[in-house]
Design a protein around this motif. Sequence first.
Motif, PDB file in Angstrom:
ATOM      1  N   UNK A 186       1.052  -1.121  -0.246  1.00  0.00           N
ATOM      2  CA  UNK A 186      -0.212   0.086  -0.112  1.00  0.00           C
ATOM      3  C   UNK A 186       0.966   1.260   0.074  1.00  0.00           C
ATOM      4  N   UNK A 187       2.205   1.112   0.421  1.00  0.00           N
ATOM      5  CA  UNK A 187       3.108   2.240   0.256  1.00  0.00           C
ATOM      6  C   UNK A 187       3.904   2.443  -0.918  1.00  0.00           C
ATOM      7  N   UNK A 188       3.497   1.670  -2.042  1.00  0.00           N
ATOM      8  CA  UNK A 188       4.371   1.767  -3.304  1.00  0.00           C
ATOM      9  C   UNK A 188       4.391   2.759  -3.801  1.00  0.00           C
ATOM     10  N   UNK A 189       3.380   3.879  -4.021  1.00  0.00           N
ATOM     11  CA  UNK A 189       3.342   5.252  -4.499  1.00  0.00           C
ATOM     12  C   UNK A 189       4.322   6.116  -3.744  1.00  0.00           C
ATOM     13  N   UNK A 197      15.518   7.203 -13.169  1.00  0.00           N
ATOM     14  CA  UNK A 197      15.617   7.249 -14.572  1.00  0.00           C
ATOM     15  C   UNK A 197      14.774   6.262 -15.065  1.00  0.00           C
ATOM     16  N   UNK A 198      14.470   5.090 -14.325  1.00  0.00           N
ATOM     17  CA  UNK A 198      13.566   4.079 -14.748  1.00  0.00           C
ATOM     18  C   UNK A 198      13.075   3.358 -13.521  1.00  0.00           C
ATOM     19  N   UNK A 199      11.640   2.884 -13.562  1.00  0.00           N
ATOM     20  CA  UNK A 199      11.106   2.326 -12.507  1.00  0.00           C
ATOM     21  C   UNK A 199      10.261   1.180 -12.810  1.00  0.00           C
ATOM     22  N   UNK A 200      10.377   0.140 -12.113  1.00  0.00           N
ATOM     23  CA  UNK A 200       9.874  -1.138 -12.213  1.00  0.00           C
ATOM     24  C   UNK A 200       9.013  -1.728 -11.224  1.00  0.00           C
ATOM     25  N   UNK A 201       8.070  -2.520 -11.458  1.00  0.00           N
ATOM     26  CA  UNK A 201       7.339  -3.130 -10.480  1.00  0.00           C
ATOM     27  C   UNK A 201       7.124  -4.653 -10.406  1.00  0.00           C
ATOM     28  N   UNK A 202       6.884  -5.045  -9.198  1.00  0.00           N
ATOM     29  CA  UNK A 202       6.465  -6.544  -9.148  1.00  0.00           C
ATOM     30  C   UNK A 202       5.381  -6.823  -8.246  1.00  0.00           C
ATOM     31  N   UNK A 212       0.454   1.654 -12.349  1.00  0.00           N
ATOM     32  CA  UNK A 212       1.271   1.530 -13.401  1.00  0.00           C
ATOM     33  C   UNK A 212       1.613   2.642 -14.412  1.00  0.00           C
ATOM     34  N   UNK A 213       0.952   3.566 -14.216  1.00  0.00           N
ATOM     35  CA  UNK A 213       1.550   4.936 -14.774  1.00  0.00           C
ATOM     36  C   UNK A 213       2.718   5.310 -14.403  1.00  0.00           C
ATOM     37  N   UNK A 214       2.917   5.112 -13.054  1.00  0.00           N
ATOM     38  CA  UNK A 214       4.277   5.253 -12.388  1.00  0.00           C
ATOM     39  C   UNK A 214       5.560   4.719 -12.925  1.00  0.00           C
ATOM     40  N   UNK A 215       5.201   3.486 -13.659  1.00  0.00           N
ATOM     41  CA  UNK A 215       6.268   2.495 -13.960  1.00  0.00           C
ATOM     42  C   UNK A 215       6.710   2.849 -15.377  1.00  0.00           C
ATOM     43  N   UNK A 216       7.875   2.371 -15.556  1.00  0.00           N
ATOM     44  CA  UNK A 216       8.580   2.357 -17.073  1.00  0.00           C
ATOM     45  C   UNK A 216       8.091   1.357 -17.845  1.00  0.00           C
TER      46      UNK A 216
END
Length: 444
Positions: A186-189, A197-202, A212-216
């Motif tokens: 819940x604190x991901x944002x 420069x690049x943002x990835x998620x899992x 998802x808009x915050x991710x590369x």
Amino acid sequence: MIKSIIRKFIPESVISVYHYVLARFAAAIYKHPSKDMIVIGVTGTNGKSTTVQFIGKMLEHMGERVGWTSTAGFKIADKEWVNDKKMTMLGRFQTHRMLCQMRDAGCRFAIIETSSQGLIQSRHIGVQYDAAVFTNLTPEHIEAHGGFEKYKQAKERLFAALGKHKIKRINEQDIESVFVVNTDDSHAESFLSYKADNKFGFGINDLGEQRIPLLSSAPVIPTSVEFSVACTTFTLADSTFHFKPAGRFNLMNVLAAIATVRAFGKEWNEIQDAVEDLESVPGRFELIDEGQPFKVIVDYAYEPAALTALYEAIELIPHNRIIHVVGSAGGGRDVARRAVLGALAAEHDDIIIVANEDPYDEDPMQIINDVANAAAETGKQDGVNLFRILDRQEAINKAVKIAQSDDIVIITGKGSEPVMALKHGKKEPWDDRKAARQAIRLQS
């Protein structure tokens, strides 16, 4: 003790400046070794050590030369050893010395388990991180930090530091800054809000368009997940992965590692091969097998969220009773947590044996009673299914002695730690795994 007395008379602002200057000096003394390697910092509440080692082992499988520092252990290229320092993140001079040794050993990647306490004390200053990995955030070390929000802000310092990242050039390749964040949390944002420069998620849950808009790119989210004690099977990038370490928590750790190596350009086929070669990390859901007719598991879980995840993994194993050797650390470490652990154990365990863990300067029997009293209030009875045993070896012997066929004995709180922390800074050699083997052999 002397340090604690001095701290009472020196303003926190002065101590912070001292820590910062010391960190800058340490980096200069060792000639800024981190500028010559790709440095990955892993932070969060749970899963940090395992994620560090999964990232490192996967990179090694792909032919990279790697070093790491974690709660569980250290590695410099071909040399690997257990962490006996009772510190998640080493001091400033130790950290830069270790990075210097990694660089001299030809390591291209350095992975640092980066704790909130280390960040507050500026141990990250002078380390030129290229990637920040966030595993999760649950209430932990709240008393030490003065509240959950301050604890979260301490973790975020690693991500804020990457905002000042200068692109390195290593082996003719530009290294851009990278975030890898658990999008299920819940604190991901908050962690993704910093500059990179690049943002990835899992994650495991498909959260739609919310983050998802915050991710590369699209987050690493598996499909068709199947858990068993022997193997976790899941699908990614149209390929089926078989992953040996058990439990949902281990799946989250490996997804963090997959997203990280993917962020540095590794291909899916080599990632799949590396994942299938991974083994459990020592002291993390480690099965102790001496031929006994019941299972014995040693695990590092020392706080409620990690213990809950452990119980979830245990449910994958057919069993009769759960016999649990549990305790809690001293040294003013989250005193309120003790009652939560006791209540949680009472809810899940058939028999609870509360034992000494790492008392530091506190009365170990008082810690035991803090945990056991909560279990008693939740329905356990002393001498029937609740026991208070000061000597940890004796407690483990008791658990093994009363275990019957198809029971599960779990020993939590220390994992593969090779020492027990006692008063006046004394450390006594200890290993839950050796203690468990000794107890089993004693009964055979």
